[in-house]
Enzyme design. Structure first.
Site, PDB file in Angstrom:
ATOM      1  N   MET A  77      -7.891  -6.270  -6.892  1.00 42.83           N
ATOM      2  CA  MET A  77      -8.459  -5.395  -5.761  1.00 42.83           C
ATOM      3  C   MET A  77      -9.168  -6.148  -4.646  1.00 42.83           C
ATOM      4  SD  MET A  77      -9.592  -2.370  -8.390  1.00 42.83           S
ATOM      5  CE  MET A  77      -9.775  -1.282  -6.951  1.00 42.83           C
ATOM      6  N   HIS A  78      -9.195  -5.387  -3.755  1.00 43.10           N
ATOM      7  CA  HIS A  78     -10.303  -5.786  -2.680  1.00 43.10           C
ATOM      8  C   HIS A  78      -9.910  -6.746  -1.825  1.00 43.10           C
ATOM      9  CE1 HIS A  78     -12.882  -3.409  -5.289  1.00 43.10           C
ATOM     10  NE2 HIS A  78     -13.092  -4.315  -6.147  1.00 43.10           N
ATOM     11  N   ASP A 233      -5.895  -3.592 -10.679  1.00 42.45           N
ATOM     12  CA  ASP A 233      -5.691  -4.341 -11.774  1.00 42.45           C
ATOM     13  C   ASP A 233      -6.704  -3.488 -13.078  1.00 42.45           C
ATOM     14  OD1 ASP A 233      -8.338  -4.912 -10.994  1.00 42.45           O
ATOM     15  OD2 ASP A 233      -8.023  -7.017 -11.195  1.00 42.45           O
TER      16      ASP A 233
END
Length: 478
Positions: A77-78, A233
């Protein structure tokens, strides 16, 4: 059959499951991480594509891929993947564990609308402060940015030709109105962006597009095969282990460490540094505590003493009361509950008797204490966790899981042999997208449940108090 692709930090994994959700093929290709400066962490999106091609070739060598009915995606992520109007990548992706934008994150977090709308602290690892850093330091790149994509969504763009994200991953950007499950125009404007810079949104269990014909032909897949929205995830892992309803939770010992609890309603608590995100299923949310170094801390110690993590944990015989050596796993800053990008790790309390095994125990215990801080933060939001399902590479160590059960005071369930992680969850989301059956994400069979060891309970409680005091002292030095 159904294909799940998980774009992780250290590699891309692909699994294929059949209609009974049994694994029939799996493959993995490694990825590298560049750290050009302290606190930086980057990856080349081009490497993601070549690694995916390698995974698909490996899967195709194992089974006939023409029977695959749908694809699901999961990913780290991110990350900030910046694309220009021609579809070209403008710079390496800035990853989730990159902390260069801590100053930008602090300024954003001081603006009340970010916590109010997104339901979360603006952490340095989130996507929005990364774009603010680019705007401040790479002006030409920011000006040329046409789309901002999360890692798995750049992979989706290559697979399908469409720029789409889904709710669970988008919730970790600091631009999503997590309660409304939509981009916030106000939060985007505060970063100098517009809705046009963002991908469209679907639920994780919905179809996001179809595989490009040339890729379907290259990989032996059916023409027009749908690609599901998928999940970040951790949300995809939750689908893999069947954590979809209130009262269900899992513990992940991967590169990072996570305690994840499903919730039926949006209940933000940003002051606790607990993440409140959308789940990968409609009308479902989750709360999550995250530490940045879990199995990664054991990998670090293994490099230091030149042994593999498996060898280090394999040399230990059961749980012992914590020793004098104390490890704080803040190798690259920390999220829950400290929100501290500057803090760094420490291994202290060393004495003549401290050997490799004592150092290993200190690392396992230090990660366990950090996760205990997360469990306490989740409890402060009203989320009660009575048991956990263990996933991730670190969960292969029974000694570590018993240490965690004792430290957390919570039984830890170990699934039967098999991979129930993010790639498996992504395959399930692909299955949901074509079947419209959202009930298939059931928990795995449990091989054993590890109970807290009562004889060590008090010793771990005392050591945790010392751990917290040491953090406070370390913070003044960082």
């Amino acid at each position: 059959m159904y294909l799940g692709l998980d774009l992780g930090t250290s590699g891309i994994k692909g699994v294929v499951i059949d209609d009974a959700q049994q694994l029939v093929a799996e493959a993995r290709a490694p990825l590298t991480v560049a750290r050009p400066h302290p606190g930086w962490s980057e990856q080349s999106p081009a490497e993601w594509l070549s690694a995916t091609s390698d995974v698909m070739a490996a899967l195709g060598s194992q089974i006939d891929m023409s029977a695959v009915k749908a694809i699901g995606l999961s990913g780290q992520m991110h990350g900030a993947t910046l694309i220009d109007a021609k579809g070209d990548v403008l710079r390496p992706c800035i990853l989730w564990n990159d902390t260069r934008s801590h100053a930008e994150a602090a300024r954003m977090d001081a603006d009340p609308q970010f916590r109010h709308v997104s339901g979360n602290i603006v952490f340095p690892g989130f996507t929005a402060p990364k774009l603010a850093w680019v705007k401040n330091n790479e002006t030409n790149v920011f000006a040329a940015t046409d789309k901002v994509l999360l890692p798995k969504d750049y992979l989706r763009l290559w697979l399908t030709g469409v720029a789409v994200s889904e709710m669970s991953d988008a919730a970790g950007t600091s631009w999503l109105d997590v309660g409304a499950r939509d981009w916030s125009d106000d939060l985007l404007a505060a970063t100098g962006l517009e809705r046009a810079h963002m991908p469209s949104l679907v639920e994780g269990s919905a179809v996001s597009g179809t595989l490009r014909p040339e890729l379907a032909s290259n990989w032996g897949l059916p023409a027009g095969i749908p690609v599901a929205g998928g999940g970040g995830d951790n949300a995809a892992t939750a689908i893999g282990v069947g954590v979809t309803k209130p009262g269900q939770a899992f513990l992940s010992l991967g590169t990072s460490g996570v305690i994840f609890a499903a919730t039926e309603r949006y209940a933000p608590a940003p002051d606790t540094a607990v993440h409140t995100f959308c789940h990968a299923l409609p009308d479902t949310w989750h709360q999550m505590g995250v530490i940045l170094s879990a199995a990664d801390a054991l990998e670090w110690y293994g490099r230091l003493v030149r042994q593999t993590p498996a060898a280090l944990t394999g040399a230990l015989e059961g749980v012992a009361a914590p020793g004098r050596a104390l490890f704080l796993p803040y190798l690259g800053g920390e999220r829950t509950p400290h929100n501290d990008a500057r803090i760094r790790g420490a291994l202290i309390g060393l004495q003549n008797e401290t050997d490799t095994a004592a150092g290993t125990r200190a690392v396992l215990e230090g990660v366990s204490f950090a996760l205990k801080d997360n469990l306490d933060a989740l409890a402060a939001t009203g989320t009660q966790i009575n048991n956990l399902i263990a996933v991730g590479g670190g969960s292969a160590s029974r000694v570590w899981l018993r240490t965690l059960a004792t430290c957390l005071g919570v039984p830890i369930a170990v699934p039967v042999s098999g991979d129930f992680g993010a790639a498996f969850g992504a395959a399930r989301l692909g299955m949901m997208a074509v079947s419209n059956d959202l009930t298939i994400a059931t928990p795995p069979k449990i091989a054993e449940t590890l109970e807290p060891e009562a004889q060590h309970k008090d010793a771990f409680a005392e050591a945790h108090i010392r751990y917290r005091s040491t953090y406070s002292a370390l913070r003044t030095l960082s």
